[in-house]
Design a protein around this motif. Sequence first.
Motif, mmCIF file in Angstrom:
data_model
loop_
_atom_site.group_PDB
_atom_site.id
_atom_site.type_symbol
_atom_site.label_atom_id
_atom_site.label_comp_id
_atom_site.label_asym_id
_atom_site.label_seq_id
_atom_site.Cartn_x
_atom_site.Cartn_y
_atom_site.Cartn_z
ATOM 1 N N ALA A 273 0.869 -1.175 0.000
ATOM 2 C CA ALA A 273 0.000 0.000 0.000
ATOM 3 C C ALA A 273 0.907 1.226 0.000
ATOM 4 N N ILE A 274 0.795 2.052 -1.043
ATOM 5 C CA ILE A 274 1.701 3.188 -1.206
ATOM 6 C C ILE A 274 0.901 4.467 -1.411
ATOM 7 N N ASP A 275 1.385 5.543 -0.850
ATOM 8 C CA ASP A 275 0.730 6.831 -1.005
ATOM 9 C C ASP A 275 0.628 7.198 -2.485
ATOM 10 N N HIS A 276 -0.553 7.698 -2.889
ATOM 11 C CA HIS A 276 -0.804 7.998 -4.298
ATOM 12 C C HIS A 276 0.165 9.054 -4.826
ATOM 13 N N GLY A 277 0.453 10.045 -4.001
ATOM 14 C CA GLY A 277 1.369 11.103 -4.430
ATOM 15 C C GLY A 277 2.771 10.584 -4.666
ATOM 16 N N ILE A 278 3.232 9.705 -3.750
ATOM 17 C CA ILE A 278 4.557 9.128 -3.920
ATOM 18 C C ILE A 278 4.590 8.226 -5.150
ATOM 19 N N ALA A 279 3.487 7.524 -5.412
ATOM 20 C CA ALA A 279 3.422 6.613 -6.560
ATOM 21 C C ALA A 279 3.534 7.353 -7.887
ATOM 22 N N GLN A 280 3.255 8.638 -7.914
ATOM 23 C CA GLN A 280 3.321 9.403 -9.160
ATOM 24 C C GLN A 280 4.720 9.923 -9.472
ATOM 25 N N ARG A 281 5.637 9.794 -8.540
ATOM 26 C CA ARG A 281 6.993 10.287 -8.766
ATOM 27 C C ARG A 281 7.714 9.406 -9.777
ATOM 28 N N TRP A 282 8.527 10.046 -10.626
ATOM 29 C CA TRP A 282 9.150 9.320 -11.747
ATOM 30 C C TRP A 282 10.082 8.222 -11.293
ATOM 31 N N TRP A 283 10.763 8.424 -10.169
ATOM 32 C CA TRP A 283 11.728 7.438 -9.726
ATOM 33 C C TRP A 283 11.075 6.267 -9.001
ATOM 34 N N VAL A 284 9.778 6.384 -8.695
ATOM 35 C CA VAL A 284 9.058 5.302 -8.039
ATOM 36 C C VAL A 284 8.358 4.402 -9.061
ATOM 37 N N LYS A 285 7.912 4.998 -10.181
ATOM 38 C CA LYS A 285 7.120 4.253 -11.164
ATOM 39 C C LYS A 285 7.821 2.993 -11.692
ATOM 40 N N PRO A 286 9.137 3.011 -11.985
ATOM 41 C CA PRO A 286 9.768 1.766 -12.466
ATOM 42 C C PRO A 286 9.650 0.615 -11.477
ATOM 43 N N PHE A 287 9.718 0.917 -10.174
ATOM 44 C CA PHE A 287 9.622 -0.133 -9.168
ATOM 45 C C PHE A 287 8.198 -0.678 -9.066
ATOM 46 N N LEU A 288 7.212 0.171 -9.320
ATOM 47 C CA LEU A 288 5.827 -0.278 -9.257
ATOM 48 C C LEU A 288 5.510 -1.279 -10.360
ATOM 49 N N LYS A 289 6.260 -1.227 -11.459
ATOM 50 C CA LYS A 289 6.012 -2.144 -12.570
ATOM 51 C C LYS A 289 6.520 -3.557 -12.289
ATOM 52 N N VAL A 290 7.458 -3.696 -11.349
ATOM 53 C CA VAL A 290 8.028 -5.012 -11.062
ATOM 54 C C VAL A 290 7.599 -5.532 -9.696
ATOM 55 N N THR A 291 6.677 -4.822 -9.017
ATOM 56 C CA THR A 291 6.146 -5.276 -7.739
ATOM 57 C C THR A 291 4.628 -5.135 -7.750
ATOM 58 N N LYS A 292 4.006 -5.713 -6.768
ATOM 59 C CA LYS A 292 2.559 -5.571 -6.601
ATOM 60 C C LYS A 292 2.307 -4.395 -5.658
ATOM 61 N N ALA A 293 1.649 -3.366 -6.153
ATOM 62 C CA ALA A 293 1.448 -2.153 -5.356
ATOM 63 C C ALA A 293 0.007 -1.663 -5.518
ATOM 64 N N MET A 294 -0.514 -1.043 -4.463
ATOM 65 C CA MET A 294 -1.855 -0.491 -4.457
ATOM 66 C C MET A 294 -1.786 0.970 -4.006
ATOM 67 N N PRO A 295 -1.752 1.933 -4.955
ATOM 68 C CA PRO A 295 -1.723 3.348 -4.561
ATOM 69 C C PRO A 295 -3.006 3.759 -3.846
ATOM 70 N N LEU A 296 -2.851 4.455 -2.734
ATOM 71 C CA LEU A 296 -4.005 4.892 -1.929
ATOM 72 C C LEU A 296 -3.902 6.393 -1.659
ATOM 73 N N ASP A 297 -5.065 7.067 -1.619
ATOM 74 C CA ASP A 297 -5.101 8.485 -1.258
ATOM 75 C C ASP A 297 -4.962 8.638 0.251
#
Length: 297
Positions: A273-297
């Motif tokens: 479970a990851i903060d939606h704002g943090i999930a939008q950062r460019w350096w976080v997005k590559p990691f989200l593609k190789v893991t299971k993540a659920m962005p939350l507000d």
Amino acid sequence: DGLVALAGAGSGVMSGGVVAASSFATLALAGGLLALALLPVLVRTSLHGSETVVTLLLAVFSVGIAVGSGLASWLASGRIVLLPTPVGAVLMGLFGLDLAWTVSQVSPAVGEPVGAWDFISGGSGLRIAIDFFGLAVAGGLYVVPSFAAVQAWTEKDKRARVIGAVNVLTAAFMVAGTLALAVLQGLGLSTAQLLGLVAVLNLMAGAVILVTLPTNPLRDALSILFRAFYRLEVKGLENVEKAGPNAIVALNHVSFLDAPLALSLLDKEPVFAIDHGIAQRWWVKPFLKVTKAMPLD
């Protein structure tokens, strides 16, 4: 019965993992044995070596297999990690290409066949021995994780039949590969060209294995990093299973290593479970593609 057991071993993702790992192990053994099948011809026709050169290279290959197997065991550190398998395939391809190139550049020799010492004393002989050692080390990295996965993931009542099926498939690949080599030799391909062909096939196999890997490559890499290199020790991990199938693990966020540690230590791949704002950062997005993540507000 063994082939049927291999097709039906386990269920779901685990079943696919058993089949994939069995296929990787089969290809590894077949490819390594095909390379060894070319060794006597290579030494006799291309390297102008005696039987002692064949014995020397076989000994180098045997030591390399032992080193590669030990290295694979150390990298796994008690867990099933399949990332060394595609890495081993790529390394086999690279060492194979260098071996093919070196053999192709050897000048035709005349006179009596050279012995082991004269062979290893020459520049090309030493390079060929290093290539064979590298091939063997890479082969150990390739096959040990695959067979470990087959034994660990197969249900106990089907394990013997699945291992037997792997042996049957390995024998089939060996026969098919030997016949293919004979046909290609009959068509006029040199030993160097055959070695190069096997090396290219290894590189292709490494790419296919990486794409079809039943485990998460990032998770395997993190497990190797923390367990093998940092010798991380974990206490109380059995309590996660007692919490049920969908336990919530609350990380204390001491550092950015919390998430990688959780990903590498838990037996089941977690959903973050990851903060939606943090999930939008460019350096976080590559990691989200190789893991299971659920962005939350």
